[in-house]
Design an enzyme around this catalytic site. Structure first.
Site, PDB file in Angstrom:
ATOM      1  N   ASP A   1       0.873  -1.162   0.000  1.00  0.00           N
ATOM      2  CA  ASP A   1       0.000   0.000   0.000  1.00  0.00           C
ATOM      3  C   ASP A   1       0.920   1.225   0.000  1.00  0.00           C
ATOM      4  O   ASP A   1       2.106   1.144   0.351  1.00  0.00           O
ATOM      5  CB  ASP A   1      -0.935   0.016   1.213  1.00  0.00           C
ATOM      6  CG  ASP A   1      -2.113   0.969   0.990  1.00  0.00           C
ATOM      7  OD1 ASP A   1      -2.037   1.821   0.078  1.00  0.00           O
ATOM      8  OD2 ASP A   1      -3.100   0.877   1.733  1.00  0.00           O
TER       9      ASP A   1
HETATM   10  C1  BGC Z   1      -5.004   3.347   0.109  1.00  0.00           C
HETATM   11  C2  BGC Z   1      -5.065   2.342  -1.017  1.00  0.00           C
HETATM   12  C3  BGC Z   1      -4.888   3.047  -2.343  1.00  0.00           C
HETATM   13  C4  BGC Z   1      -3.565   3.796  -2.323  1.00  0.00           C
HETATM   14  C5  BGC Z   1      -3.284   4.546  -3.607  1.00  0.00           C
HETATM   15  C6  BGC Z   1      -3.761   4.227   0.036  1.00  0.00           C
HETATM   16  O1  BGC Z   1      -3.861   5.295   0.936  1.00  0.00           O
HETATM   17  O2  BGC Z   1      -5.026   2.674   1.347  1.00  0.00           O
HETATM   18  O3  BGC Z   1      -6.277   1.635  -0.992  1.00  0.00           O
HETATM   19  O4  BGC Z   1      -4.950   2.126  -3.391  1.00  0.00           O
HETATM   20  O5  BGC Z   1      -3.590   4.749  -1.261  1.00  0.00           O
HETATM   21  O6  BGC Z   1      -4.136   5.628  -3.755  1.00  0.00           O
END
Ligand code: BGC
Length: 751
Positions: A229
């Site tokens: 993530d």
């Molecule tokens: C989120 C993810 C997301 C990523 C990219 C993170 O803060 O938890 O679900 O895909 O950001 O935007």
């Protein structure tokens, strides 16, 4: 791309570099070994492609796209075809926009209704979340777009989301939180998985070998790439060792430097790095060779799909006296700001810059509808003038339809809710309108359960969830009967927050959240504790009615390696076409492990014309009867009787039939000093041992005899006898420690 050749030609520096992104949304490309870069974008229910300034919280604008119903709504369709269609359409958009990896679906279990991201997630039930997740993944893959299934794992709250530690026991982890991912990995074979921000039992999900290698790859057979993530990695070297492949976002060469240093000083074997590099290269190679050159993103066509799908997701929670559907010529007052500006999506990384949103007020043009705003979303104060206007509008109409729910700041990525309450001003508005208009319908726009203090005052409630761009059109079609509601709740609506399973342990303390409710999450908890709920898991009404009959099992006894076929007949007894979600639950009649009363193990959405009946067939294998057995670190069945329950919700079981299942798993038993007479006697070989020891042992006396423990009831004495440990027996027999150890060794040899 010839991955083997490229890998063999890459320098250590290139290998280390490719394991983190180029920037926010791209992997690195290298001209010399011939590695192109690819784009990754959110997901999970619409395309968020940023061409300007990038961020992972949905703050800056992305290109115009279509917002489909959010995960909470998609799962309520209980329809794999709906989930597949979302994936397929989103996949086609990704192809047109040169996006290779779509960051979704988001499949974390809804442990508490307070989790700020529940609107994106699918269900409190791992079977349902797994099946809907599989369909979304397959839909994306049908367009050769690579899903990145997130967030692996036990990421069930937003409080301290980047550092929190989820403390979960092994059985709960596997039965609930991992099994969703397991189903998706095994059935849909996604090519990437996103590792969660949090830790599990102290170990960061992005640097956790058990999670990333032992379970994901070795046990489930995952052969894709693991992607962090955004900002989740703490130590990239530890990550590579554990089985992490790609660190996102990129743009920071410190990751590569650390990896190079570790390989040079011998603390990271280059072969470990090669594994990660190969996985990243495979991802890129797949994307590049499956890029569709002439793909187009037809926003109008996709908007139509979004609106049609939203109709399949809505749940009719209440419809006393058949108030709905409304007659087309009824004088209706649409009340509430959400009729004009619907809340149809959540905030954060899933936020879509919608190309077109149709509000209910506009979709109702041509019908006999007046509109009163009722409240202002941006403040929690009741606006007396708006309230008065709304009450007048309700009085002057045949029917009042209230468009209410949760505003953005009430539920969002990055923060959990503190209550299940809707804004006070909205609750007051509902009460005031219901007091003057008995034909009041509440239409909810929310991503997770809300408390409904007014529920007894209103005859009808339609749960739209966050229904995407087509929210208004779908709502009007459902209200006026152009579409028949067919969704069912993918989560329980509790009466009050204090009733919920994680109430005492959410969101934890000082960054540690203990999952003390164990496997008893959602209906598993409410059923076991016999707690009344507002609306149970699986509940949802229709404008027609269905009867269930004639449950048939193809066998009444089976080994756990066999497949059981269950058939039941469902009939549409009403006077219009409709769809029913037939749910199959399995109940273990008696079990040694503490198990839920019932667990969902199959479902089917059946379309029936008025008067039509159909047979619905389900196949159940071992997993339908199994629990996670920690002694073998795997799922096992305990021999015994199970009841197959078929019904319209978890609390509306219409048909039941028994089946006996025999376990084929042998659970190895190792005896110790603490093994009890009962444990030993329960084991076939232990019985032989007990027999051989007869005479030598002065076991505690049987019924009625007086002894060192005094006299007692036969029940108490029997319990003391069976719970007597070997060490206790040894002391009665006057054995030394060595003799006791000898006895334990003999017992284990016997086995
Ligand atoms: C989120 C993810 C997301 C990523 C990219 C993170 O803060 O938890 O679900 O895909 O950001 O935007």
């Amino acid at each position: 791309m010839n991955v083997d050749k490229i890998l063999s030609e890459m320098t250590l520096e290139e290998k280390a570099a490719i394991c983190s992104g180029k920037n926010f949304w791209q992997t690195k490309g290298f001209e010399r070994p011939g590695i192109p870069m690819i784009n990754l974008c959110d997901g999970p229910h619409g395309l968020r492609k940023q061409v300007g300034e990038a961020d992972h919280l949905g703050l800056n604008e992305s290109i115009k796209a279509i917002c489909f119903p959010a995960g909470s709504a998609i799962a309520s369709s209980f329809d794999e075809a709906v989930a597949w269609k979302v994936g397929e359409t989103l996949g086609a958009e990704c192809q047109a926009e040169n996006v290779a990896v779509s960051l979704g679906p988001a499949v974390n279990i809804k442990r508490s209704p307070l989790c700020g991201r529940n609107f994106e997630y699918l269900s409190e039930d791992p079977y349902l979340a797994g099946k809907i997740g599989v369909a979304m993944v397959k839909g994306l893959q049908s367009q050769d777009v690579l899903p990145c299934v997130k967030h692996y794992a036990a990421n069930n709250q937003e409080t301290l989301r980047m550092t929190g530690d989820s403390v979960v026991d092994e059985r709960t982890l596997h039965e609930l939180y991992l099994s969703v991912f397991e189903t998706i990995v095994k059935e849909a074979k996604p090519r990437s998985i996103m590792t969660a921000y949090n830790r599990i039992n102290g170990s960061s999900c992005s640097e956790n070998k058990e999670l990333l290698t032992d379970i994901l790859r070795d046990k489930w057979g995952f052969d894709g790439a693991t992607v962090t993530d955004w900002g989740a990695v703490k130590d990239p070297v530890e990550g590579v060792r554990a089985g992490l492949d790609l660190v996102m976002p990129g743009g920071n060469d410190s990751y590569a430097k650390k990896i190079i240093a570790a390989v040079k000083d011998g603390t990271l074997p280059e072969t470990d790095l090669d594994k990660s590099v190969r996985n990243v290269l495979n991802l890129i190679a797949y994307a590049v060779s499956h890029k569709k050159e002439n793909a187009v993103f037809d926003r109008d066509a996709d908007y139509r799909i979004a609106a049609e799908l939203a109709k399949e997701c809505a749940v009719l929670l209440k419809n006393d006296g058949g108030l709905l559907p409304l007659k087309k010529d009824a004088k209706a007052a649409f009340i509430g700001e959400f009729a004009e500006a619907p809340r149809y999506q959540g905030s954060g990384s899933s936020h879509v810059n919608s190309a077109k949103v149709v509000a209910a007020k506009d979709a109702a043009a041509g019908l006999s509808v007046t509109y009163a705003r009722g409240y202002r979303s941006e403040t929690d104060k009741t606006d007396d003038a708006l309230l008065k206007e709304a009450v007048e509008a309700a009085k002057n109409a045949d029917i009042a339809v209230l468009f209410v729910g949760l505003p953005d700041e009430f539920e969002t990525e990055g923060a959990d809710r503190e209550t299940m309450d809707m804004p006070n001003k909205q609750n007051e508005l509902i009460a005031a309108v219901a007091a003057v208009q008995q034909n009041t319908v509440v239409v909810l726009h929310n991503g997770s359960p809300v408390a409904m203090p007014w529920i007894d005052k209103v005859p009808a409630v339609l749960e739209m969830y966050l229904a995407g761009d087509g929210c208004g059109e779908a709502t009007v079609a459902l209200l006026y009967g152009d579409a028949n509601p067919s969704g069912k709740l993918a989560e329980t609506f509790p009466v009050r927050l204090a009733d919920t399973p994680a109430y005492l342990n959410f969101p934890g303390e000082r960054g540690i959240v203990e999952y003390r409710e164990g496997v008893f999450v959602g209906y598993r908890y409410y059923d076991k504790k016999e707690i009344d709920v507002l609306f149970p898991f699986g509940h949802g009404l229709s404008y027609t009615a269905f009867t269930y009959s004639d449950i048939r099992l193809d066998k009444n006894e089976m080994d756990d390696t066999d497949t059981l076929t269950v058939t039941a007949t469902v009939k549409n007894t009403g006077n219009r076409y409709g769809k029913e979600v037939v749910q199959l639950y399995v109940r273990d009649v008696e079990s040694t492990p503490n198990r839920p009363i019932r667990e969902l193990k199959a479902f089917a959405k059946v379309a029936l014309d008025a008067g039509e009946s159909k047979d619905v067939e389900f196949k159940l294998g071992k997993r339908a009867f199994a629990y996670y057995e920690t002694r073998i670190h795997d799922f096992a069945v305990e021999t015994g009787e199970f009841i197959i329950e078929v019904g319209a919700s978890s609390r509306d079981i219409r048909l039941r039939a028994p089946v006996t299942v025999r376990s084929t798993t042998v659970i190895p038993v190792i005896f110790t000093r603490h093994s009890t007479v009962g444990d030993i006697a329960a084991h076939p070989k232990g019985q032989a041992f007990m027999a051989s020891m007869q005479g030598q042992m002065k076991t505690p006396p049987s019924q009625g005899e007086e002894n060192v423990m005094g006299s007692g009831t036969s029940k108490m004495i029997e319990k003391m006898r069976t719970e007597m440990p070997l060490s206790g027996l040894a002391s009665f027999m006057g054995l030394t420690d060595e003799q006791l150890d000898g006895m334990v060794a003999m017992l284990n040899t016997e086995i």
